[in-house]
Design a protein around this motif. Structure first.
Motif, PDB file in Angstrom:
ATOM      1  N   VAL A  49       0.887  -1.161   0.000  1.00 45.91           N
ATOM      2  CA  VAL A  49       0.000   0.000   0.000  1.00 45.91           C
ATOM      3  C   VAL A  49       0.924   1.210   0.000  1.00 45.91           C
ATOM      4  O   VAL A  49       1.741   1.379   0.909  1.00 45.91           O
ATOM      5  N   LEU A  50       0.816   2.018  -1.045  1.00 47.00           N
ATOM      6  CA  LEU A  50       1.766   3.104  -1.266  1.00 47.00           C
ATOM      7  C   LEU A  50       1.076   4.453  -1.297  1.00 47.00           C
ATOM      8  O   LEU A  50       0.014   4.598  -1.891  1.00 47.00           O
ATOM      9  N   THR A  51       1.707   5.427  -0.695  1.00 49.67           N
ATOM     10  CA  THR A  51       1.261   6.802  -0.870  1.00 49.67           C
ATOM     11  C   THR A  51       1.737   7.251  -2.248  1.00 49.67           C
ATOM     12  O   THR A  51       2.632   6.613  -2.844  1.00 49.67           O
ATOM     13  N   PRO A  52       1.192   8.323  -2.792  1.00 48.89           N
ATOM     14  CA  PRO A  52       1.717   8.830  -4.067  1.00 48.89           C
ATOM     15  C   PRO A  52       3.228   9.106  -4.002  1.00 48.89           C
ATOM     16  O   PRO A  52       3.953   8.817  -4.952  1.00 48.89           O
ATOM     17  N   SER A  54       5.425   7.520  -2.079  1.00 47.78           N
ATOM     18  CA  SER A  54       6.111   6.219  -2.095  1.00 47.78           C
ATOM     19  C   SER A  54       6.123   5.614  -3.494  1.00 47.78           C
ATOM     20  O   SER A  54       7.112   5.006  -3.914  1.00 47.78           O
ATOM     21  N   GLU A  74       4.551  11.948  -9.089  1.00 44.18           N
ATOM     22  CA  GLU A  74       3.555  12.089  -8.024  1.00 44.18           C
ATOM     23  C   GLU A  74       2.202  12.493  -8.594  1.00 44.18           C
ATOM     24  O   GLU A  74       1.167  12.005  -8.135  1.00 44.18           O
ATOM     25  N   GLU A  80      -4.530   9.508  -3.804  1.00 35.36           N
ATOM     26  CA  GLU A  80      -4.886   8.521  -2.792  1.00 35.36           C
ATOM     27  C   GLU A  80      -3.854   7.405  -2.740  1.00 35.36           C
ATOM     28  O   GLU A  80      -3.052   7.247  -3.655  1.00 35.36           O
ATOM     29  N   GLU A  81      -3.917   6.619  -1.675  1.00 39.34           N
ATOM     30  CA  GLU A  81      -3.032   5.464  -1.564  1.00 39.34           C
ATOM     31  C   GLU A  81      -3.285   4.501  -2.718  1.00 39.34           C
ATOM     32  O   GLU A  81      -4.409   4.387  -3.199  1.00 39.34           O
ATOM     33  N   LEU A  82      -2.242   3.829  -3.120  1.00 35.59           N
ATOM     34  CA  LEU A  82      -2.316   2.876  -4.223  1.00 35.59           C
ATOM     35  C   LEU A  82      -1.996   1.475  -3.711  1.00 35.59           C
ATOM     36  O   LEU A  82      -1.040   1.282  -2.957  1.00 35.59           O
ATOM     37  N   ALA A  83      -2.783   0.514  -4.139  1.00 39.07           N
ATOM     38  CA  ALA A  83      -2.482  -0.885  -3.850  1.00 39.07           C
ATOM     39  C   ALA A  83      -1.651  -1.429  -5.003  1.00 39.07           C
ATOM     40  O   ALA A  83      -1.944  -1.169  -6.169  1.00 39.07           O
TER      41      ALA A  83
END
Length: 96
Positions: A49-52, A54, A74, A80-83
């Motif tokens: 689960v990544l922030t933009p 990350s 970015e 939003e967070e990305l899976a």
């Protein structure tokens, strides 16, 4: 450790990341065959689960980091967070 073709596929759909070719681990083992013998290979797959930010960090670790600026990465990652899925192959080699 080499990426599998499905490695970070969810990010590749949004960011300018290169595809991972089939057989990458085998190609690396073949290149090392003169000095190393393969002992084992294990595939590892796990969710991320990544922030933009990350996601941009991950993208900058590869060739995309040389071609696309961090601000643009970015922006492409969204708000939003990305899976994503990490999918790698761990190869153990022994020096001959």
């Amino acid at each position: 450790m080499t990426p599998l073709p499905q490695h970070l596929a969810e990010l590749r759909a949004r960011l300018p990341l290169l595809d991972v070719p089939e057989g990458k681990a085998e190609a690396l083992e073949l290149a090392a065959a003169g000095d190393y013998e393969p002992l084992s290979r294990t595939q590892l797959t796990f969710p991320l689960v990544l922030t933009p930010a990350s996601a941009a960090d991950l993208a900058q670790m590869g060739p995309a980091g040389h071609h696309t600026g961090r601000t643009e990465l970015e922006r492409l990652a969204g708000d939003e967070e990305l899976a994503a899925t990490a999918a790698v192959e761990l190869s153990v080699l022994r020096r001959r």
